[in-house]
Design a protein around this motif. Sequence first.
Motif, mmCIF file in Angstrom:
data_model
loop_
_atom_site.group_PDB
_atom_site.id
_atom_site.type_symbol
_atom_site.label_atom_id
_atom_site.label_comp_id
_atom_site.label_asym_id
_atom_site.label_seq_id
_atom_site.Cartn_x
_atom_site.Cartn_y
_atom_site.Cartn_z
ATOM 1 N N GLY A 10 -70.371 23.484 69.358
ATOM 2 C CA GLY A 10 -69.582 22.700 68.402
ATOM 3 C C GLY A 10 -69.556 21.213 68.681
ATOM 4 O O GLY A 10 -68.837 20.483 67.994
ATOM 5 N N SER A 11 -70.321 20.747 69.657
ATOM 6 C CA SER A 11 -70.297 19.311 69.940
ATOM 7 C C SER A 11 -70.953 18.508 68.833
ATOM 8 O O SER A 11 -71.923 18.951 68.212
ATOM 9 C CB SER A 11 -71.033 19.016 71.250
ATOM 10 O OG SER A 11 -71.064 17.615 71.455
ATOM 11 N N ALA A 12 -70.441 17.287 68.631
ATOM 12 C CA ALA A 12 -71.081 16.345 67.713
ATOM 13 C C ALA A 12 -72.334 15.760 68.374
ATOM 14 O O ALA A 12 -73.108 15.055 67.725
ATOM 15 C CB ALA A 12 -70.102 15.237 67.353
ATOM 16 N N ASN A 23 -73.369 17.882 77.233
ATOM 17 C CA ASN A 23 -72.820 18.681 78.341
ATOM 18 C C ASN A 23 -72.529 20.122 77.933
ATOM 19 O O ASN A 23 -72.757 21.048 78.714
ATOM 20 C CB ASN A 23 -71.547 18.015 78.871
ATOM 21 C CG ASN A 23 -71.856 16.717 79.598
ATOM 22 O OD1 ASN A 23 -72.860 16.619 80.296
ATOM 23 N ND2 ASN A 23 -71.011 15.716 79.413
ATOM 24 N N THR A 24 -72.017 20.300 76.722
ATOM 25 C CA THR A 24 -71.703 21.662 76.264
ATOM 26 C C THR A 24 -72.977 22.504 76.217
ATOM 27 O O THR A 24 -72.990 23.661 76.651
ATOM 28 C CB THR A 24 -71.027 21.607 74.879
ATOM 29 O OG1 THR A 24 -69.978 20.631 74.910
ATOM 30 C CG2 THR A 24 -70.437 22.948 74.485
ATOM 31 N N ALA A 25 -74.044 21.921 75.692
ATOM 32 C CA ALA A 25 -75.325 22.641 75.613
ATOM 33 C C ALA A 25 -75.849 22.970 77.015
ATOM 34 O O ALA A 25 -76.382 24.063 77.248
ATOM 35 C CB ALA A 25 -76.354 21.806 74.842
ATOM 36 N N ARG A 42 -63.994 16.002 79.919
ATOM 37 C CA ARG A 42 -64.027 14.861 80.838
ATOM 38 C C ARG A 42 -62.915 14.984 81.866
ATOM 39 O O ARG A 42 -63.135 14.825 83.048
ATOM 40 C CB ARG A 42 -63.864 13.549 80.066
ATOM 41 C CG ARG A 42 -63.880 12.314 80.948
ATOM 42 C CD ARG A 42 -63.568 11.064 80.171
ATOM 43 N NE ARG A 42 -62.152 10.955 79.842
ATOM 44 C CZ ARG A 42 -61.221 10.482 80.672
ATOM 45 N NH1 ARG A 42 -61.558 10.064 81.869
ATOM 46 N NH2 ARG A 42 -59.966 10.404 80.291
ATOM 47 N N ARG A 43 -61.696 15.313 81.387
ATOM 48 C CA ARG A 43 -60.559 15.304 82.314
ATOM 49 C C ARG A 43 -59.464 16.320 81.977
ATOM 50 O O ARG A 43 -59.047 17.081 82.841
ATOM 51 C CB ARG A 43 -59.952 13.895 82.324
ATOM 52 C CG ARG A 43 -58.872 13.703 83.358
ATOM 53 C CD ARG A 43 -58.439 12.242 83.391
ATOM 54 N NE ARG A 43 -57.394 12.033 84.374
ATOM 55 C CZ ARG A 43 -57.616 11.816 85.670
ATOM 56 N NH1 ARG A 43 -58.855 11.767 86.120
ATOM 57 N NH2 ARG A 43 -56.613 11.636 86.502
ATOM 58 N N GLY A 44 -58.956 16.326 80.721
ATOM 59 C CA GLY A 44 -57.801 17.184 80.425
ATOM 60 C C GLY A 44 -57.917 17.868 79.069
ATOM 61 O O GLY A 44 -58.549 17.356 78.141
#
Length: 191
Positions: free
Chosen positions: A8-10, A15-17, A126-128
Amino acid sequence: MKVVAFNGSARKDGNTAILVNAVFGELKKAGIATELVQLAGKKIRGCTACGKCFEKQNNRCAVKGDIVNDCIEKMLDADGIILASPTYFADVSSEMKALIDRAGFVAKANQDMFRRKTGAAVVAVRRGGAIHAFDTINHFFFINQMVVPGSSYWNIGIGREVGEVKQDAEGLQTMKTLGENMAWLLNKLNG
Ligand SMILES: Cc1cc2nc3c(=O)[nH]c(=O)nc-3n(C[C@H](O)[C@H](O)[C@H](O)COP(=O)(O)O)c2cc1C
């Protein structure tokens, strides 16, 4: 056997891939076919609440002109479904939420058509906020009567710029263990 993953990343190939591909590595070792569908740049809108999926009960969404019905077909065709998303404002991306709402409503309109398929969430952060995104995805699996394997940690990987997630050794190991457990579960359920 086959697992289809939706990123679902734009940002295509981000990183998701990378995290999904770490899960895929273990699935492939177990002889399971994989396909990655990246939503980046593709047209996808949210649910219009028209209710036509409940009227027609034809395994399809009545909204035309985007990729959701192709995604639903791929989900139906697969034994396992990975929904992967970056964390955006402590939740999944808009594209992933659109897919969840539309595929989820169509599934509910059609006797929980993803019932007993295997499902796994993958989240880049990234963090939260990753746990909230992870929970959002798991809500889709559980309300659809799907079966969800665990890992050694919740399925998140940490990184901001493309590729940074490769430095998160624990995140990558979590994805590998998830892949092993998903393969084990798929073999138990469908082998
Ligand atoms: C619109 C937007 C919102 C974001 N919100 C968060 C957030 O709430 N928490 C966080 O830790 N990272 C946030 N990020 C950073 C991404 O989650 C992070 O860079 C991730 O690795 C991106 O994955 P990708 O390379 O697959 O796109 C956000 C990024 C964008 C573009």
